[in-house]
Design a protein around this motif. Structure first.
Motif, PDB file in Angstrom:
ATOM      1  N   SER A  68      70.600  64.839  37.936  1.00 58.88           N
ATOM      2  CA  SER A  68      71.608  65.636  38.619  1.00 58.88           C
ATOM      3  C   SER A  68      73.017  65.277  38.155  1.00 58.88           C
ATOM      4  O   SER A  68      73.867  66.150  37.972  1.00 58.88           O
ATOM      5  CB  SER A  68      71.502  65.445  40.131  1.00 58.88           C
ATOM      6  OG  SER A  68      72.482  66.198  40.807  1.00 58.88           O
ATOM      7  N   GLU A  69      73.276  63.991  37.914  1.00 59.90           N
ATOM      8  CA  GLU A  69      74.618  63.565  37.536  1.00 59.90           C
ATOM      9  C   GLU A  69      74.938  63.889  36.080  1.00 59.90           C
ATOM     10  O   GLU A  69      76.100  63.816  35.666  1.00 59.90           O
ATOM     11  CB  GLU A  69      74.796  62.063  37.784  1.00 59.90           C
ATOM     12  CG  GLU A  69      73.811  61.179  37.038  1.00 59.90           C
ATOM     13  CD  GLU A  69      72.539  60.923  37.829  1.00 59.90           C
ATOM     14  OE1 GLU A  69      71.811  59.983  37.465  1.00 59.90           O
ATOM     15  OE2 GLU A  69      72.296  61.648  38.816  1.00 59.90           O
ATOM     16  N   ASP A  70      73.918  64.247  35.282  1.00 58.34           N
ATOM     17  CA  ASP A  70      74.149  64.532  33.864  1.00 58.34           C
ATOM     18  C   ASP A  70      74.316  66.011  33.573  1.00 58.34           C
ATOM     19  O   ASP A  70      74.668  66.379  32.450  1.00 58.34           O
ATOM     20  CB  ASP A  70      72.982  63.995  33.021  1.00 58.34           C
ATOM     21  CG  ASP A  70      72.852  62.481  33.111  1.00 58.34           C
ATOM     22  OD1 ASP A  70      73.883  61.838  33.356  1.00 58.34           O
ATOM     23  OD2 ASP A  70      71.733  61.968  32.937  1.00 58.34           O
TER      24      ASP A  70
END
Length: 393
Positions: A269-271
């Motif tokens: 999700s953070e990438d």
């Protein structure tokens, strides 16, 4: 005994099937009421994660700042212009937004249709994206009305939408009295930068090929799937074609290509935001302001017959892009230009051994942007030379 159930009032087949469908999701009306009671108010940050909301309410605008910067940012067209001015003043680091005004100065490439409402009209208008029409029709001159040479002052108490602006435009922020502002390196938040990237792709500000559009849509769809929660699902629902540029939405089988590309992604999700911005930055057309134009047919430069073309201007040079395939046909750096000039509907690039004429209702703005970027290059070179001289001394 007891009250008659709601389902027994209508005994038709359609009503029975509807009640059965509801029973699979909610046990009773009490469960539905309980779900609504538990929901918290939707925050702005959650709204920004809902792509249909951003697509509906936000556009990419290009703003001439008083400090000489040319800024591209996402702006909510349903909020008052005064809030837009406050946001821009925060970038400048000034605390008196009341003395600033915003002007509408020009149009740029977009796939969204806009009705012809004069600036200042209080009536709200609606945009319509023709997802089955050809792009040749969408770049028609009527879709991008010329604003003329005089900037239009926007009313600060009304929204951009209420003043007839529902597509990407070029704006000018000015102080009522000329005061020098510091030249700052304005950096958008990662979320605003992500929304600016995908809005410019989907709304047609940044041309890209079918393969590039499918790859970017797959990354965005991955973000959409991961961010769907009970909180932001209450705003609206996105379809697969909503992640694709308008002119590609009707291509046969393109949604299946997007699904296949999305299944091959293995992103956390953070990438996702970083990956999307990286792919966007790899496009040869990124961070470029495009204008619809028409050029003479290449074999008959002196012919009166013209064909559509897209002209882009960025900090490195001028791009010539095919209006159908979105292929970059030419990229002229400013160093190879001998001169350039414009009239009301014509812009000409002069090279060492030839001239390249084109017709555009935004010829003045193409010339203005070339002037801006060339002056920026010359100023940077002069400052660098001065710095080297000072260090030698």
């Amino acid at each position: 005994g007891g009250p008659t159930p709601i389902a027994s009032v209508h005994i038709g087949k359609r009503q029975i099937m509807l009640n059965q469908r509801r029973s699979r999701t909610l046990g009773s009306l009490d469960d539905l009421a309980a779900t609504r009671r538990k929901q918290k108010p939707i925050k702005a940050a959650d709204n920004m994660k809902d792509f249909s909301y951003v697509m509906r309410e936000f556009r990419v605008f290009y703003i001439q700042m008083p400090n000489g910067n040319l800024l591209s940012d996402v702006i909510n067209i349903t909020r008052p212009v005064s809030e837009v001015i406050e946001k821009l003043c925060c970038y400048l680091g000034v605390d008196d937004p009341d003395v600033y005004v915003l002007y509408l100065t020009g149009s740029c490439l977009t796939s969204l249709k806009e009705t012809g409402v004069d600036a200042g009209d209080d009536a709200a208008i609606h945009f319509k994206a023709n997802r089955k029409g050809s792009f040749t029709h969408l770049v028609d001159h009527q879709a991008l009305p010329d604003q003329g040479n005089e900037p239009i002052l926007l009313k600060s108490n009304l929204s951009l939408k209420m003043q007839g602006i529902t597509t990407s435009r070029i704006l000018l922020l000015q102080r009522e009295q000329d005061v020098e502002c510091p030249v700052l390196n304005i950096v958008l938040s990662p979320e605003d930068e992500f929304n600016k990237c995908w809005l410019s792709i989907v709304q047609g500000n940044t041309p890209c090929s079918v393969e590039q559009a499918v790859k970017l849509a797959a990354i965005q769809y991955q973000a959409y799937v991961q961010h769907r929660t009970a909180m932001n699902s209450t705003v609206a629902f996105c379809r697969p074609i909503d992640f694709l540029p308008v002119e590609y939405a009707g291509v046969r089988g393109i949604d299946q290509k997007m699904y296949k590309e999305q299944e091959s992604l293995n992103l956390k999700s953070e990438d996702i935001y970083t990956t999307y911005r990286t792919c966007y930055a790899s496009l040869p057309t990124h961070d470029t302001i495009f204008f619809p134009a028409r050029e003479p047919r290449r074999k008959l430069l002196h012919s009166t017959k013209l064909k559509p073309i897209l002209i882009g201007v960025n900090s490195k040079g001028v791009l010539r892009v095919d209006h159908k395939t979105k292929e970059v046909l030419d990229m002229w750096e400013y160093q190879v230009l001998k001169n350039w000039a414009y009239s009301k509907r014509t812009f000409v690039l002069a090279f060492a051994n030839k001239n390249y004429p084109m017709e555009s209702i935004q010829a003045r703005w193409i010339s203005t942007l070339v002037d801006f970027h060339v002056d920026s290059i010359l100023d940077s070179a002069a400052n660098l030379g001065k710095l080297i001289t000072d260090n030698d001394q």
